[in-house]
Enzyme design. Structure first.
Site, PDB file in Angstrom:
ATOM      1  CB  VAL A   1      -0.976   0.007   1.206  1.00 19.12           C
ATOM      2  CG1 VAL A   1      -1.770   1.309   1.259  1.00 19.12           C
ATOM      3  CG2 VAL A   1      -1.911  -1.195   1.143  1.00 19.12           C
ATOM      4  CB  CYS A   2       4.015   2.080   1.802  1.00 20.16           C
ATOM      5  SG  CYS A   2       3.570   1.551   3.472  1.00 20.16           S
ATOM      6  N   PRO A   3       3.751   2.303  -1.362  1.00 17.84           N
ATOM      7  CG  PRO A   3       4.290   0.614  -2.888  1.00 17.84           C
ATOM      8  CD  PRO A   3       3.989   0.857  -1.444  1.00 17.84           C
TER       9      PRO A   3
END
Length: 180
Positions: A51-53
């Site tokens: 999810v972070c990128p």
């Protein structure tokens, strides 16, 4: 019980970071304040995740809009600057970040994550916390959510613009609309 942070002076910080030019340096709230900038400080759990990128690159792709609003973005995780750089040097196609227009800071001692109330202590990672801090250092907005859910760049920009109006913004207010 958690202590209220909104409306108070934001916890000051200085952290090692990978700057937008891919060099190692420092980021600090004091520097942004000195430069009369708003600070959009966001925490994410860890590098090389899924999810972070999507969040980090979405913010970078819209960086010019934040810059036009006199705001500096700082991303923070508990990973090291070396891990950050490796992730930045990994292409987006390979779940990396590619070039970023803002700094990624390393909160390796977890102090800043604790100060902002987002640290999951038993895991050593941060929740997804987003904080908007005025040029005077006042914490004006915070939202913290579960790590499974990415944040919305449009909403972050909308809130920043609402805060900058200095007025009362009703529900569903959009930039350009009247304030109360």
């Amino acid at each position: 019980m958690a202590e209220r942070m909104v409306g108070k002076q934001a916890p000051r910080f200085e952290m090692d970071a990978v700057l937008s030019n891919k060099e190692f340096g420092k980021v600090s709230l004091e520097e942004n304040m000195k430069n009369d900038k708003w600070t959009v400080l966001f925490f994410y759990p860890m590098d090389f995740t899924f999810v972070c990128p999507t969040e980090i690159t979405s913010l970078s792709d819209r960086y010019d809009e934040f810059e036009d609003l006199d705001a500096e973005i700082i991303g923070v995780s508990t990973d090291t600057i070396h891990t950050h750089l490796a992730w930045i040097n990994t292409s987006r196609e390979d779940n990396g970040l590619g070039d970023l227009h803002y700094s990624l800071a390393a909160d390796t001692n977890h102090r800043v994550s604790k100060d902002y109330g987002v640290l999951i202590e038993d895991e050593g990672v941060a929740l997804r916390g987003l904080f908007i801090i005025s040029p005077e250092g006042e914490l004006r907005y915070q939202v913290v959510n579960h790590n499974d859910i990415g944040r919305d760049v449009d909403e972050t920009l909308r809130v920043l613009q609402a805060l900058q109006t200095g007025g009362l913004c009703p529900a569903n207010w959009k930039p350009g609309q009247e304030t109360l």
